[in-house]
Design an enzyme around this catalytic site. Structure first.
Site, PDB file in Angstrom:
ATOM      1  N   SER A   8       0.836  -1.201   0.000  1.00  0.00           N
ATOM      2  CA  SER A   8       0.000   0.000   0.000  1.00  0.00           C
ATOM      3  C   SER A   8       0.868   1.247   0.000  1.00  0.00           C
ATOM      4  O   SER A   8       1.862   1.322   0.729  1.00  0.00           O
ATOM      5  CB  SER A   8      -0.910   0.032   1.227  1.00  0.00           C
ATOM      6  OG  SER A   8      -1.630   1.260   1.285  1.00  0.00           O
ATOM      7  N   TYR A  51      -2.267  -1.352   9.965  1.00  0.00           N
ATOM      8  CA  TYR A  51      -2.291  -1.638   8.531  1.00  0.00           C
ATOM      9  C   TYR A  51      -0.937  -1.342   7.893  1.00  0.00           C
ATOM     10  O   TYR A  51      -0.396  -2.151   7.124  1.00  0.00           O
ATOM     11  CB  TYR A  51      -3.387  -0.797   7.875  1.00  0.00           C
ATOM     12  CG  TYR A  51      -3.603  -1.070   6.408  1.00  0.00           C
ATOM     13  CD1 TYR A  51      -4.291  -2.198   5.988  1.00  0.00           C
ATOM     14  CD2 TYR A  51      -3.124  -0.190   5.435  1.00  0.00           C
ATOM     15  CE1 TYR A  51      -4.495  -2.453   4.639  1.00  0.00           C
ATOM     16  CE2 TYR A  51      -3.331  -0.428   4.092  1.00  0.00           C
ATOM     17  CZ  TYR A  51      -4.008  -1.560   3.688  1.00  0.00           C
ATOM     18  OH  TYR A  51      -4.211  -1.807   2.359  1.00  0.00           O
TER      19      TYR A  51
END
Length: 245
Positions: A140, A153
């Site tokens: 990401s 995350y």
């Protein structure tokens, strides 16, 4: 030369980015094992779309955080298609909480799916992908932003990038490339859920191309790495984000 199509496993392929990747790889000539955890209907729809277009696909349930289920996924793909050439680990979850909240259960779940899952999928891929094959993991671009609430995350996705670089070195001599794709904000359920209109607008404004990405944008980047033109790209993180970071 084999006349059989190359075979790809795509995890988390029942919707969103994973579904787009499965459809794109099938369009490029791959037989696809469409993995899903809880969204059987979406996986069946993905398989139906591939077969309707003349391709070959199966749906395979597996929670990537569970070692026995990941082993079963690879075994099912091999039984159905005889070999494995490409593995794309797209399965992932996201929930947001400040570190001060001490949400250990949430942290453990994100790490279990996003990092442990990547470890298990990459480990099996290292053993089972044919020489000359391709391995791609989803990271990401939010890693570079360090937004509040994204601690668990980001930690998990940073770990994924580390695993990719190590595995590329461990597979020396087999002609297998190992890379990561790091999407920016993409208009998927995973990204949009829980975000206000203002937050979505801010994400759009933060991107020089002034739009959210689409699942097809990310699938195109994966297709490049999985195809012949990506053969000299190895141990890299491709930040497919429109300039977001």
């Amino acid at each position: 030369m084999s006349t059989h199509p190359p075979v790809a496993i795509v995890t988390g392929a029942s919707r969103g980015i994973g579904q787009a990747i499965a459809l794109r790889l099938a369009r490029d000539g791959h037989a696809v094992a469409v993995n899903y955890a809880g969204h059987r209907t979406g996986a069946d729809e993905t398989v139906a779309a591939i077969t309707a277009a003349g391709g070959h696909a199966i749906a395979v349930p597996a929670d990537v955080s569970q070692a026995d289920e990941v082993a079963g996924l690879f075994a099912a793909a091999r039984r159905a298609f005889g070999r494995i050439d490409v593995v794309v680990n797209s399965a992932g979850i996201m929930s947001l909480a400040p570190l001060a909240a001490g949400d250990l259960a949430g942290f453990d779940r994100i790490v279990a799916v996003n990092l442990r899952g990547a470890f298990l999928v990459l480990s099996h891929a290292a053993r089972e992908v044919a020489d000359g094959g391709r391995i791609v993991a989803l990271s990401s671009s939010v890693i570079a932003k360090a937004f509040p609430g994204y601690g668990a995350y980001i930690a998990a996705k940073a770990g994924v990038e580390g695993l990719v670089r190590v595995l590329a070195n461990e597979l020396r001599g087999r002609g297998i490339t190992v890379n990561a794709i790091a999407p920016g904000p993409v208009a998927t359920e995973l990204f949009l859920t829980g975000k206000s209109e203002q937050q979505i607008t801010q994400a759009v404004q933060a991107t020089p191309l002034e739009r959210l990405g689409t699942p097809e944008d990310i699938a195109a980047a994966v297709a490049f790495l999985a195809g012949p033109d990506g053969g000299w790209i190895n141990a890299q993180v491709l930040r497919a984000n429109g300039g977001f970071a």
